[in-house]
Enzyme design. Sequence first.
Site, PDB file in Angstrom:
ATOM      1  N   GLY A  38      -8.875  -7.467 -19.985  1.00 22.91           N
ATOM      2  CA  GLY A  38      -8.584  -6.645 -18.812  1.00 22.91           C
ATOM      3  C   GLY A  38      -7.807  -5.401 -19.150  1.00 22.91           C
ATOM      4  O   GLY A  38      -7.726  -4.463 -18.357  1.00 22.91           O
ATOM      5  N   GLY A  39      -7.196  -5.364 -20.344  1.00 25.70           N
ATOM      6  CA  GLY A  39      -6.512  -4.166 -20.802  1.00 25.70           C
ATOM      7  C   GLY A  39      -5.333  -3.749 -19.946  1.00 25.70           C
ATOM      8  O   GLY A  39      -4.766  -4.528 -19.178  1.00 25.70           O
ATOM      9  N   CYS A  41      -5.195  -1.645 -17.385  1.00 30.85           N
ATOM     10  CA  CYS A  41      -5.432  -1.601 -15.937  1.00 30.85           C
ATOM     11  C   CYS A  41      -5.145  -2.938 -15.275  1.00 30.85           C
ATOM     12  O   CYS A  41      -4.450  -3.005 -14.264  1.00 30.85           O
ATOM     13  CB  CYS A  41      -6.868  -1.187 -15.663  1.00 30.85           C
ATOM     14  SG  CYS A  41      -7.286  -1.185 -13.911  1.00 30.85           S
ATOM     15  N   LYS A  50      -0.600  -2.157  -7.866  1.00 33.71           N
ATOM     16  CA  LYS A  50      -1.061  -2.278  -6.477  1.00 33.71           C
ATOM     17  C   LYS A  50      -0.568  -3.567  -5.832  1.00 33.71           C
ATOM     18  O   LYS A  50      -0.339  -3.620  -4.618  1.00 33.71           O
ATOM     19  CB  LYS A  50      -2.584  -2.211  -6.405  1.00 33.71           C
ATOM     20  CG  LYS A  50      -3.144  -0.795  -6.435  1.00 33.71           C
ATOM     21  CD  LYS A  50      -2.590  -0.018  -7.585  1.00 33.71           C
ATOM     22  CE  LYS A  50      -3.049   1.375  -7.751  1.00 33.71           C
ATOM     23  NZ  LYS A  50      -2.502   1.985  -8.975  1.00 33.71           N
ATOM     24  N   ILE A 178       1.375   7.874 -11.781  1.00 35.56           N
ATOM     25  CA  ILE A 178       2.283   6.778 -12.101  1.00 35.56           C
ATOM     26  C   ILE A 178       3.633   6.991 -11.427  1.00 35.56           C
ATOM     27  O   ILE A 178       4.189   6.078 -10.802  1.00 35.56           O
ATOM     28  CB  ILE A 178       2.463   6.652 -13.629  1.00 35.56           C
ATOM     29  CG1 ILE A 178       1.135   6.294 -14.301  1.00 35.56           C
ATOM     30  CG2 ILE A 178       3.520   5.599 -13.974  1.00 35.56           C
ATOM     31  CD1 ILE A 178       1.175   6.355 -15.823  1.00 35.56           C
ATOM     32  N   GLU A 197       9.564  16.606 -11.757  1.00 33.05           N
ATOM     33  CA  GLU A 197       8.240  17.018 -12.229  1.00 33.05           C
ATOM     34  C   GLU A 197       8.323  18.405 -12.868  1.00 33.05           C
ATOM     35  O   GLU A 197       8.921  19.325 -12.295  1.00 33.05           O
ATOM     36  CB  GLU A 197       7.243  17.029 -11.064  1.00 33.05           C
ATOM     37  CG  GLU A 197       5.920  17.716 -11.330  1.00 33.05           C
ATOM     38  CD  GLU A 197       5.173  17.176 -12.533  1.00 33.05           C
ATOM     39  OE1 GLU A 197       4.630  17.979 -13.313  1.00 33.05           O
ATOM     40  OE2 GLU A 197       5.136  15.929 -12.714  1.00 33.05           O
ATOM     41  N   HIS A 436     -15.172   3.773  16.660  1.00 31.98           N
ATOM     42  CA  HIS A 436     -13.869   4.083  17.245  1.00 31.98           C
ATOM     43  C   HIS A 436     -13.180   2.765  17.621  1.00 31.98           C
ATOM     44  O   HIS A 436     -13.827   1.837  18.100  1.00 31.98           O
ATOM     45  CB  HIS A 436     -14.059   4.934  18.505  1.00 31.98           C
ATOM     46  CG  HIS A 436     -12.792   5.127  19.292  1.00 31.98           C
ATOM     47  ND1 HIS A 436     -11.830   6.046  18.929  1.00 31.98           N
ATOM     48  CD2 HIS A 436     -12.320   4.489  20.408  1.00 31.98           C
ATOM     49  CE1 HIS A 436     -10.832   5.982  19.805  1.00 31.98           C
ATOM     50  NE2 HIS A 436     -11.107   5.049  20.710  1.00 31.98           N
TER      51      HIS A 436
END
Length: 456
Positions: A38-39, A41, A50, A178, A197, A436
Site C-alpha cells: 500500500g506504500g 498513501c 483522511k 500536507i 508558507e 435538490h
Amino acid sequence: MADYQLIVIGAGPGGYTAALRAAKLGLHTAVIEDRECGGTCLNRGCVPTKALLHASQVWSDAHHCAGVCADGASLDLPALYRHKDEISQTLSSGIEGLFRSAKVTLLRGRARITAPGCVEITGQDAGTVTAEHILIATGSVPARPPIPGLELAMTSDELLKGTDRLYRSIVIMGGGVIGVEFATFYSDLGCEVTVIEGLDRLLPGMDRELGQNLAQLLKKQGVRVFANSMVQRVEQGKDGLTVHFTTRGKEDFVTGEAVLSAFGRSPNWKGLFADGLQPETDGRRIHTDENGQTSIPGIYAIGDVSSPVQLAHVAAAQGTACVERLAGRTPSVRLDLVPGCVYCRPEIASVGLTEADGKARDIPVKVGKCTLFANARTMIAGTGRSFMKVVAHAQTGVLLGAQLMCEHATDMIGQLSQAIANGMTARQLLAAMRPHPTFEEALGEALEELVAKLPE
C-alpha cells in the site's frame, strides 16, 4: 530464461495497480516490497490522514452544529490512532489477498538493480531474481531542506505514528496539501495552529482563488497564516520549539509545542541501483520517456520517483499505462488530465486548466462561477464561503477545467474530469438534471453563467 516477465519494485498505489493489471494481461509478475503493501498513501499518507480528518470533522461538527450540545464529550486520541492503523492494516492485507488471487508473487525485502533485468533482494526473500522488464515504483519520502534545526521538527510520517495527547500548539512549515490538511485536523480539535508558507499563498500549485479563500477561512478558525515567509531556523526554547522566519525582509518568530516539516516529498531511489548502473535524472527525479522507460532499456519508472505530480492516482494511472504498453495495448486512461484533491474544510478539488492557465497558453477561455451562499445544503452544513468555477474554450464551449471549493468537492470532481476527457461542452453537461437539495446544484448555476458567455 528470466524468472518473470515483469518485476515491480514497490507495492504502493502505482506498484500494486501495475502488478495486478499486468497479471490480468497475462504477464508473469512479481512485486518486491520491504514494508507494508500500500506504500506511503495507504500507510503513512492519504488514507491515515483522511481517517484523522474524518474524526476531527465529527468532533468539530458536534461542537458547532446548531441544536447539538456536545458538553461532556471527550477525545480519545490513542483510540483514534488505533482506528487509523486498523484501517491501513485491513486495506494492506486486502492488497496481499489480491496478489494471491491474481497469482502475483510478493517478495519481501529490499531491492537493488544490479543489471538490466536483474534484481538483488536483501531481507526475508534474499536472493537474485530476473525479469524481461523492471518497473520502479518506489515512491517518495518527506523532503528535508537544509534548514538549521530542522531535525527538531517532525515529518508527516512521524506525526502519523500517533501521540497519547493533543498538542496545545503546532507550527506547520509548508502551506501545500500536507500542511493545510494537518492544519485543518489540529484546528478542528482546538489546537493553536500556525502555518508558514514560502510562496504568496496557500496551495500555490492550484488556482489562486482557492488558496486565498482557504487562508481566509483558516484565519476565521483562529489559524495564523504567514505567506511570503521563508523559514530560517528552528530552535529549542524553554517554552517549546521556536521557528524563525522572514516575511518581506522582516524577521519574525513563532513558538509551538510541536513543529511539522511539510515541505513536500522527495523521490525515493537512493541505493536502488548498483554502482556503475545509473539512469538519467534531473538530480532528483528519474527521467523517463513517453512510455515510462528510463535511459536504461527494459527499466521503467512511475509515480513519485519520476513524476513532478506526486499523487497516488497519478502513480496508479501511470503504472496501468506502462504495463498496457508492455502488453501491446493502448493505454486506457489519459495521463494529462489529473484531478487534484485537498481534504480541508470545505474540500477543494480541481482538474484541467484554470483561467490563468488559459491566458498563459494563449487559449481563449470563458469562466462560469457560482458562490454557494444561497445553496441549501451549504447553509445547513455551515461551511462558510464556497464556490465552483468551470472553464471552457471561448469559441467552442468545450470544457477545459474546473475548480471546486465546497463540501464533497472531491467526490464531484470525477464527473467534470470525465466530461473534459470526453470533449463535452458546457451545454452538454448542463443538460443533466441535478437533484435538490444538493451541493451539486451549484454546478448547474456555474454552467448556466458560463453558457451565457459563450456564442450561440
